[in-house]
Write an enzyme that holds these catalytic residues in place. Structure first.
Site, PDB file in Angstrom:
ATOM      1  N   GLY A  32     -20.729 -13.271   6.570  1.00  0.00           N
ATOM      2  CA  GLY A  32     -20.952 -14.628   7.073  1.00  0.00           C
ATOM      3  C   GLY A  32     -21.173 -15.616   5.933  1.00  0.00           C
ATOM      4  N   ARG A  76     -20.564 -20.359   5.303  1.00  0.00           N
ATOM      5  CA  ARG A  76     -21.415 -21.548   5.442  1.00  0.00           C
ATOM      6  C   ARG A  76     -22.901 -21.137   5.407  1.00  0.00           C
ATOM      7  NH1 ARG A  76     -20.490 -22.250  11.924  1.00  0.00           N
ATOM      8  NH2 ARG A  76     -22.433 -21.243  12.544  1.00  0.00           N
ATOM      9  N   ASN A 133     -25.896 -10.822   5.985  1.00  0.00           N
ATOM     10  CA  ASN A 133     -26.410 -12.163   6.297  1.00  0.00           C
ATOM     11  C   ASN A 133     -25.958 -12.680   7.659  1.00  0.00           C
ATOM     12  OD1 ASN A 133     -27.122 -15.176   5.656  1.00  0.00           O
ATOM     13  ND2 ASN A 133     -24.913 -15.152   6.075  1.00  0.00           N
ATOM     14  N   SER A 151     -35.684 -12.386   9.874  1.00  0.00           N
ATOM     15  CA  SER A 151     -36.166 -13.708  10.290  1.00  0.00           C
ATOM     16  C   SER A 151     -37.664 -13.662  10.552  1.00  0.00           C
ATOM     17  CB  SER A 151     -35.466 -14.134  11.585  1.00  0.00           C
ATOM     18  OG  SER A 151     -36.084 -15.302  12.102  1.00  0.00           O
ATOM     19  N   TYR A 211     -33.000 -11.861  19.843  1.00  0.00           N
ATOM     20  CA  TYR A 211     -32.940 -12.111  18.398  1.00  0.00           C
ATOM     21  C   TYR A 211     -34.130 -11.459  17.688  1.00  0.00           C
ATOM     22  CZ  TYR A 211     -32.444 -15.143  14.208  1.00  0.00           C
ATOM     23  OH  TYR A 211     -32.289 -15.646  12.939  1.00  0.00           O
ATOM     24  N   ALA A 229     -33.657  -7.703  17.573  1.00  0.00           N
ATOM     25  CA  ALA A 229     -32.614  -7.314  16.615  1.00  0.00           C
ATOM     26  C   ALA A 229     -33.129  -7.433  15.182  1.00  0.00           C
ATOM     27  CB  ALA A 229     -31.371  -8.179  16.814  1.00  0.00           C
ATOM     28  N   ILE A 252     -34.722 -22.905   8.430  1.00  0.00           N
ATOM     29  CA  ILE A 252     -33.900 -23.383   7.323  1.00  0.00           C
ATOM     30  C   ILE A 252     -32.858 -24.365   7.872  1.00  0.00           C
ATOM     31  CG2 ILE A 252     -32.409 -22.644   5.405  1.00  0.00           C
ATOM     32  CD1 ILE A 252     -35.292 -21.385   5.377  1.00  0.00           C
TER      33      ILE A 252
HETATM   34  P1  NAI Z   1     -25.081 -20.172  10.405  1.00  0.00           P
HETATM   35  O1  NAI Z   1     -24.821 -20.153  11.843  1.00  0.00           O
HETATM   36  O2  NAI Z   1     -24.973 -21.444   9.660  1.00  0.00           O
HETATM   37  O3  NAI Z   1     -24.185 -19.098   9.652  1.00  0.00           O
HETATM   38  C1  NAI Z   1     -23.998 -17.813  10.149  1.00  0.00           C
HETATM   39  C2  NAI Z   1     -22.732 -17.252   9.557  1.00  0.00           C
HETATM   40  O4  NAI Z   1     -22.515 -15.959  10.115  1.00  0.00           O
HETATM   41  C3  NAI Z   1     -21.503 -18.104   9.906  1.00  0.00           C
HETATM   42  O5  NAI Z   1     -20.683 -18.218   8.772  1.00  0.00           O
HETATM   43  C4  NAI Z   1     -20.830 -17.304  10.994  1.00  0.00           C
HETATM   44  O6  NAI Z   1     -19.434 -17.485  11.072  1.00  0.00           O
HETATM   45  C5  NAI Z   1     -21.172 -15.882  10.561  1.00  0.00           C
HETATM   46  N1  NAI Z   1     -21.050 -14.950  11.661  1.00  0.00           N
HETATM   47  C6  NAI Z   1     -21.598 -15.046  12.903  1.00  0.00           C
HETATM   48  N2  NAI Z   1     -21.201 -14.014  13.658  1.00  0.00           N
HETATM   49  C7  NAI Z   1     -20.406 -13.243  12.869  1.00  0.00           C
HETATM   50  C8  NAI Z   1     -19.701 -12.038  13.075  1.00  0.00           C
HETATM   51  N3  NAI Z   1     -19.730 -11.419  14.266  1.00  0.00           N
HETATM   52  N4  NAI Z   1     -18.977 -11.513  12.054  1.00  0.00           N
HETATM   53  C9  NAI Z   1     -18.950 -12.132  10.847  1.00  0.00           C
HETATM   54  N5  NAI Z   1     -19.590 -13.281  10.597  1.00  0.00           N
HETATM   55  C10 NAI Z   1     -20.315 -13.818  11.597  1.00  0.00           C
HETATM   56  O7  NAI Z   1     -26.543 -19.547  10.243  1.00  0.00           O
HETATM   57  P2  NAI Z   1     -27.528 -19.446   8.997  1.00  0.00           P
HETATM   58  O8  NAI Z   1     -28.699 -20.294   9.305  1.00  0.00           O
HETATM   59  O9  NAI Z   1     -26.817 -19.631   7.717  1.00  0.00           O
HETATM   60  O10 NAI Z   1     -28.004 -17.937   9.165  1.00  0.00           O
HETATM   61  C11 NAI Z   1     -27.712 -16.900   8.241  1.00  0.00           C
HETATM   62  C12 NAI Z   1     -28.652 -15.736   8.521  1.00  0.00           C
HETATM   63  O11 NAI Z   1     -29.993 -16.169   8.348  1.00  0.00           O
HETATM   64  C13 NAI Z   1     -28.565 -15.198   9.941  1.00  0.00           C
HETATM   65  O12 NAI Z   1     -28.697 -13.799   9.927  1.00  0.00           O
HETATM   66  C14 NAI Z   1     -29.751 -15.825  10.623  1.00  0.00           C
HETATM   67  O13 NAI Z   1     -30.183 -15.067  11.715  1.00  0.00           O
HETATM   68  C15 NAI Z   1     -30.743 -15.844   9.494  1.00  0.00           C
HETATM   69  N6  NAI Z   1     -31.830 -16.784   9.669  1.00  0.00           N
HETATM   70  C16 NAI Z   1     -31.604 -18.141   9.730  1.00  0.00           C
HETATM   71  C17 NAI Z   1     -32.652 -19.022   9.882  1.00  0.00           C
HETATM   72  C18 NAI Z   1     -32.480 -20.500   9.952  1.00  0.00           C
HETATM   73  O14 NAI Z   1     -33.487 -21.194  10.197  1.00  0.00           O
HETATM   74  N7  NAI Z   1     -31.298 -21.052   9.725  1.00  0.00           N
HETATM   75  C19 NAI Z   1     -34.038 -18.520  10.015  1.00  0.00           C
HETATM   76  C20 NAI Z   1     -34.167 -17.101   9.920  1.00  0.00           C
HETATM   77  C21 NAI Z   1     -33.096 -16.270   9.755  1.00  0.00           C
END
Ligand code: NAI
Length: 248
Positions: free
Chosen positions: A13, A16, A91, A143, A156, A159, A189
């Site tokens: 992922g 972005r 990620n 998380s 969530y 998981a 974030i």
């Molecule tokens: P985001 O939604 O901006 O990015 C997530 C990325 O994962 C995207 O590029 C998306 O295309 C990719 N993705 C989703 N499903 C996928 C799949 N089945 N196969 C391959 N790629 C896939 O989210 P963000 O905020 O960058 O999150 C990244 C990680 O951080 C996640 O695991 C999220 O749970 C975790 N996280 C985020 C927080 C936040 O406040 N933004 C807080 C705590 C954890």
């Protein structure tokens, strides 16, 4: 800064948000990159261009990490380009929020498939070669929600909590093989994921966060870079919070 010279990192992922920041940070520290993305090839391509501009190798690998067959095929494709992955950063993640009383099976399954089964499959694929090489880093993005629980996020939280428990077990199993396994647990974030959260809810989150603000993707990426680096050689089985003090 170049402590990851000669290492290859795979970030899921990575097109972005936090994954993008992690890919760029690891490249800045000297690693070559395998960039996984689900659908937006252009965004992932831009990350690859930035990595190459730093003088590092970058290749794109499209795959839905919740799909076992696709993960296996991606593993084969990666091995043709990079015989070894040294650093695996799980990620990619999604949310499908709803109170548990209203949550249906597919909302549960979808979140568990991406946030827990995906990282497990990826680890299954790349851990053997790390053990064989005698060096490796597994870094899972969990998380603060997995630590605290949160209204509307039973799927969530379960998981992410499961991913932490999985990581600790892997850490014990490979501790004598030169491989560490750790989690980074972000607080709230500023990314596309939290852009879905209402302004009112975000204001509340800021008010209960001791630092009084949301975090930036780069503030998570630097913790990941530390865990990947030789400086973290005695750190394993940990879940490091980067949450502005929201959970201590
Ligand atoms: P985001 O939604 O901006 O990015 C997530 C990325 O994962 C995207 O590029 C998306 O295309 C990719 N993705 C989703 N499903 C996928 C799949 N089945 N196969 C391959 N790629 C896939 O989210 P963000 O905020 O960058 O999150 C990244 C990680 O951080 C996640 O695991 C999220 O749970 C975790 N996280 C985020 C927080 C936040 O406040 N933004 C807080 C705590 C954890």
């Amino acid at each position: 800064m170049q402590s990851l010279n000669g290492r290859v990192a795979l970030v899921t992922g990575a097109g972005r948000g936090i994954g993008r920041a992690i890919a760029l940070s690891l490249a800045r520290h000297g690693a070559d990159l395998a960039i996984n993305f689900a659908s937006n090839e252009q965004a992932a391509g831009e990350v690859a261009e930035k990595v190459r501009a730093m003088g590092r190798k970058a290749e794109l690998f499209k795959c839905n990490i919740a799909d076992d067959a696709a993960v296996h095929a991606m593993g084969e494709a990666i091995k043709k380009v990079y015989p070894n992955i040294d650093i695996l950063v799980n990620n990619a993640g999604i949310t499908r929020d709803k109170s548990f009383l209203k949550m249906n099976h597919s909302e549960w399954d979808e979140v568990v498939a991406v946030n827990l089964k995906g990282p497990v499959q990826m680890t299954h694929l790349f851990l053997p070669q790390m053990v064989e090489k005698g060096w490796g880093r597994i870094i899972n993005i969990t998380s603060v929600i997995g630590q605290m629980g949160n209204f509307g996020q039973a799927n969530y939280a379960a998981a992410k909590g499961g991913l932490d428990a999985f990581t600790k077990t892997i850490a014990k199993e490979v501790a004598r093989k030169g491989v560490t396994a750790n989690c980074v647990a972000p607080g709230f974030i500023r990314t596309d994921m939290t852009a879905q959260v209402s302004e009112k809810a975000l204001e509340h989150i800021k008010s209960i966060t001791p630092m009084g603000r949301m975090g930036e993707a780069e503030e998570i990426a630097e913790v990941v870079a530390f865990l990947a680096s030789p400086a973290a050689s005695f750190v394993t089985g940990q879940e490091i919070g980067a949450n502005g003090g929201l959970y201590m």
